[in-house]
Scaffold this motif. Structure first.
Motif, mmCIF file in Angstrom:
data_model
loop_
_atom_site.group_PDB
_atom_site.id
_atom_site.type_symbol
_atom_site.label_atom_id
_atom_site.label_comp_id
_atom_site.label_asym_id
_atom_site.label_seq_id
_atom_site.Cartn_x
_atom_site.Cartn_y
_atom_site.Cartn_z
ATOM 1 N N ALA A 61 0.955 -1.214 -0.012
ATOM 2 C CA ALA A 61 0.041 -0.156 0.059
ATOM 3 C C ALA A 61 0.750 1.223 -0.026
ATOM 4 C CB ALA A 61 -0.925 -0.177 1.078
ATOM 5 N N SER A 62 1.905 1.246 0.859
ATOM 6 C CA SER A 62 2.779 2.328 0.694
ATOM 7 C C SER A 62 3.554 2.867 -0.659
ATOM 8 C CB SER A 62 4.016 2.073 1.719
ATOM 9 O OG SER A 62 4.788 0.905 1.484
ATOM 10 N N VAL A 63 3.572 1.902 -1.479
ATOM 11 C CA VAL A 63 4.009 1.951 -2.826
ATOM 12 C C VAL A 63 3.247 2.103 -3.935
ATOM 13 C CG1 VAL A 63 6.342 1.268 -1.958
ATOM 14 C CG2 VAL A 63 4.758 0.002 -3.452
ATOM 15 N N LYS A 64 2.054 1.674 -3.817
ATOM 16 C CA LYS A 64 0.929 1.608 -4.820
ATOM 17 C C LYS A 64 0.689 2.851 -5.708
ATOM 18 C CE LYS A 64 -3.045 -1.229 -5.994
ATOM 19 N NZ LYS A 64 -4.126 -2.064 -5.317
ATOM 20 N N GLY A 65 0.744 2.948 -6.607
ATOM 21 C CA GLY A 65 0.564 4.215 -7.524
ATOM 22 C C GLY A 65 1.719 5.108 -7.939
ATOM 23 N N ARG A 66 2.848 4.712 -7.234
ATOM 24 C CA ARG A 66 4.188 5.300 -7.273
ATOM 25 C C ARG A 66 5.405 4.483 -7.892
ATOM 26 N NH1 ARG A 66 6.945 6.946 -3.088
ATOM 27 N NH2 ARG A 66 6.025 5.749 -1.711
ATOM 28 N N PHE A 67 5.127 3.322 -7.636
ATOM 29 C CA PHE A 67 6.159 2.275 -7.932
ATOM 30 C C PHE A 67 5.571 1.416 -9.144
ATOM 31 C CE2 PHE A 67 9.041 1.952 -4.108
ATOM 32 C CZ PHE A 67 9.117 3.203 -4.187
ATOM 33 N N THR A 68 6.300 1.021 -10.056
ATOM 34 C CA THR A 68 6.017 0.033 -11.278
ATOM 35 C C THR A 68 7.058 -0.935 -11.205
ATOM 36 O OG1 THR A 68 4.582 1.868 -12.231
ATOM 37 C CG2 THR A 68 5.123 -0.337 -13.539
#
Length: 120
Positions: A61-68
């Motif tokens: 959740a802490s990286v979702k939307g920012r990391f791929t």
């Protein structure tokens, strides 16, 4: 034996971007799920993202939307594109893979880790 070698990482200002790469080598028949873990100072190692051989992904959740997370099966490689980085993303990032080897059955392997530092 299977080896994982990471590259990328470094120092970036908050809001910036970085990319990590990891390549598996050795007596490999097939690389299955590949993962990126991270460990911040004084904290436990945590799973940031994973990708199956078929391309299915999961993110913390802490990286979702920012990391791929992505992979190239032909190169036995996994990548992590990180944008909108925050100081709390500062950690050592580790690649991990589940591997079917040519001669020794299934193995799991860790990379050596690469430092990501995000300054505020």
């Amino acid at each position: 034996q299977v080896q994982l070698v990471e590259s990328g990482g470094g120092l970036v200002q908050a809001g910036g971007s970085l990319s990590l790469s990891c390549a598996a080598s050795g007596s490999i028949f097939r690389v299955d799920t590949m993962y990126w873990y991270r460990q911040a100072p004084g904290k436990r190692r945590e799973l940031a993202a994973r990708v199956t051989r078929g391309g299915g992904t999961w993110y913390a959740a802490s990286v979702k939307g920012r990391f791929t997370i992505s992979r190239d099966n032909a190169k036995n490689s996994v990548y992590l594109q990180m944008v909108s980085l925050k100081p709390e993303d500062t950690a050592v990032y580790y690649c991990y893979a589940d591997v079917e080897t040519l001669y020794d059955g299934r193995q799991s392997a860790w990379g050596q880790g690469t430092q990501v530092t995000v300054s505020s």
